[in-house]
Design an enzyme around this catalytic site. Structure first.
Site, PDB file in Angstrom:
ATOM      1  CD  GLU A 257      -2.323   2.170  -3.449  1.00  0.00           C
ATOM      2  OE1 GLU A 257      -3.417   2.719  -3.625  1.00  0.00           O
ATOM      3  OE2 GLU A 257      -1.693   2.236  -2.371  1.00  0.00           O
TER       4      GLU A 257
ATOM      5  CG  ASP B 174      -1.925   1.087   1.245  1.00  0.00           C
ATOM      6  OD1 ASP B 174      -2.697   1.175   0.285  1.00  0.00           O
ATOM      7  OD2 ASP B 174      -1.937   1.869   2.211  1.00  0.00           O
TER       8      ASP B 174
ATOM      9  CG  ASP C 188      -8.127   2.764  -2.996  1.00  0.00           C
ATOM     10  OD1 ASP C 188      -8.633   2.961  -1.870  1.00  0.00           O
ATOM     11  OD2 ASP C 188      -6.998   2.275  -3.154  1.00  0.00           O
TER      12      ASP C 188
END
Length: 571
Positions: A356, A327, A423
């Protein structure tokens, strides 16, 4: 000839070993500006008067994006150090010679005016990727909303819209109970968003990295999930939130209590005291975004880095997970990720490491940090073309080719191509529940090389607006599911699995037609030959020359006509 557009560096992007003794060379030129490129090379340390090691190879355009042609050639080398330069000809017949970042009117004979490629160095830097992951289908699960092993009233589970605080009691046992559903869909890899102890539904603010959140279950449940997934031939990827913690994480909690006297001050980026943690005020410590409840870890501090790497290794050793999705990975420095890769691969050599990052990530993808990324370039291209409608077909392909032209060729089968996620708004929502548009987007994901990442529920047309509404409870009652689109996803994934030519075959023909809204490509691999046609707009298009071939998508003979947003795979 546009000299300013000609670009090459003797580095891992433009000159690298594909395998021992086999090298790829890449040169960028302005799109349409050059008609011919020849690579000239020779051994650095053997003068040609004693042994003529000179060789030359014509380069071809491998890809074109919206501005650049990428010329490539793959050639065998047997040299201590290979020196080389480029002969470049434009449409007017003008020829220039390009070596060591300078242009010359005459052919280059001085090796010091050539580019330099030490063979051993580049061979030792070969990008080693986990074979098992290449071109696999990923299924993303948001654990708190995917499935539960508890009795939940339908009005709670299916609430829409949904907010961050909704407690649907999703669990690891619920996921275990639905592994066969995921297998039936055809997915190869389970990727779960964070499952560690946290007081939120999303779990991106972790307070204990060594504990499964009690609402999800236990470490034994995770072991069972991984074991049963492996039995079904599937893999499991966890979400590593290593950029920031919760404010209740032991180190930050100690800082809150002891302030300047805390021994964990160097674990974070604290500016001064007292800590500003009020909603609506800028924190006086670094955070994820400006979220005060997500303080950013200082991974330049060895103790902090040691802790994080121990966590990442722990779950591989304890539960046999197959890798990490990282992340906010681009907000952590390169030195840490280089160490992270070494340490993780020492525990499990073929663990998959995926970062990410919402923009181009070339500096993280040179073989010594991540194996792949969440491919936001693909996501944005699909959004701009299908949702916003502001790209031409050729511009869409150009966007995809930018990634191909700027990354190691081996990475094409590893990029996580997605159309939505936890997201973003659900794709079905973004296109006003237009099933034909979603089917086109799914086909672009699944029928092209890469790792298509399917967000849970997309395969049954689960709706949902932007975060947090994109995180609704999975549609489990059959009357709530769109069975047509499930069968479509299932069919495309089956075709992908059965025909390796789709993802690994050489492109022998490709063109884009902006007027007809077509992408046409033919691929060849061994005795497999296949044509893939994407009709990217409304209306009908006639392709009479292809009539009668078997269409794997419909299971019938191809009529020679494609309708609105329709896709065909012909053999």
């Amino acid at each position: 000839m546009e000299y300013a557009a000609i670009r090459h560096f003797a580095d891992k992007k433009y000159c690298y070993a594909v395998e021992k003794g086999c090298f790829l060379f890449r040169l960028e030129t302005k799109k349409g500006d050059v008609v011919k490129v020849i690579l000239h090379g020779q051994e650095k340390y053997l003068p040609i008067k004693f042994l003529d090691t000179r060789q030359e190879r014509q380069m071809e355009i491998a890809y074109s994006d919206n501005h650049i042609d990428y010329y490539e050639v793959i050639m065998d080398i047997d040299a201590v150090c290979f020196r080389y330069f480029f002969e470049i000809e434009d449409a007017s017949g003008k020829v220039t010679y390009y070596g060591n970042h300078n242009f010359y009117n005459d052919i280059i004979t001085d090796i010091d005016k050539m580019f330099d490629c030490p063979q051993n160095l580049r061979e030792e830097e070969i990008f080693e990727l986990p074979d098992w992951a290449k071109n696999k289908v990923v299924y993303q699960i948001f654990p708190s909303r995917f499935a539960t092993d508890k009795d939940i009233p339908e009005e709670i589970w299916y609430q829409a819209p949904i907010d961050h605080k909704a407690d649907l009691k999703g669990s690891l046992k619920g996921i275990i109970d639905h592994l066969h559903y995921i297998k039936e869909l055809g997915a190869d890899i389970l990727y779960m968003t964070p499952i560690f102890s946290s007081n939120s539904s999303h779990k991106y603010n972790i307070d204990d990295y060594y504990s499964i959140d009690p609402s999800f279950g236990t470490k034994e449940d995770l072991k069972e999930l991984v074991s049963k997934a492996h039995e079904l031939g599937m893999y499991v990827i966890l979400d590593g939130v290593f950029n920031h913690t919760a404010v209740d994480f032991f180190a930050f909690k100690d800082i809150r209590e002891k302030e300047e006297k805390s021994k964990y001050l160097n674990w974070y980026y604290i500016e001064d005291f007292p800590l500003v943690m009020e909603w609506g005020k800028k924190p006086n410590y670094k955070t994820f975004s400006y979220a005060a409840f997500m303080p950013k870890l200082n991974l330049q501090n060895k103790e902090t880095a040691d802790y994080v790497i121990d966590v990442a290794k722990y779950w591989i050793k304890e539960c046999d997970i197959d890798g990490w999705r990282l992340d906010v990975a681009d907000e952590i420095h390169h030195a840490f990720w280089k160490r992270f890769r070494r340490e993780i691969k020492s525990v499990k050599i073929d663990a998959l490491i995926v970062g990410e990052i919402w923009h181009f990530a070339g500096d993280f993808l040179e073989g010594d940090e991540w194996d792949s990324i969440m491919n936001y370039q693909f996501y944005h291209a699909v959004q701009d073309f299908i949702v916003a409608g502001n790209l031409s077909v050729s511009s869409f392909v150009g966007r995809l080719n930018f990634m191909k032209g700027n990354l190691n060729k081996a990475l094409e089968g590893y990029l996580w191509n997605f159309i939505d996620s936890h997201d973003t708004a659900r794709f079905s929502h973004s296109v006003g529940n237009n099933i034909e548009k979603q089917k086109l987007a799914a086909a672009l994901q699944i029928l092209l090389p890469g790792m298509p990442m399917i967000y849970y529920g997309d395969e049954v047309a689960l709706d949902g607006g932007p975060d947090p509404d994109c995180r609704r409870g999975m549609l489990w009652e059959e009357e709530r599911q769109n069975k047509e689109i499930f069968r479509y996803y299932q069919t495309l994934i089956r075709i992908r699995h059965e025909y390796a030519v789709l993802t690994s075959g050489d492109i022998v023909k490709q063109y884009e037609d902006d007027t007809e809204g077509l992408i046409y490509m033919e691929r060849h691999l061994g005795n497999q030959h296949i044509a893939v046609i994407f009709h990217m707009q409304q209306g009908k298009v006639e392709l009479p020359d292809l009539e009668g071939r078997r269409n794997l998508v419909s299971g019938q003979s191809f009529s020679g006509c494609l309708g609105d947003y329709e896709v065909a795979v012909l053999i």
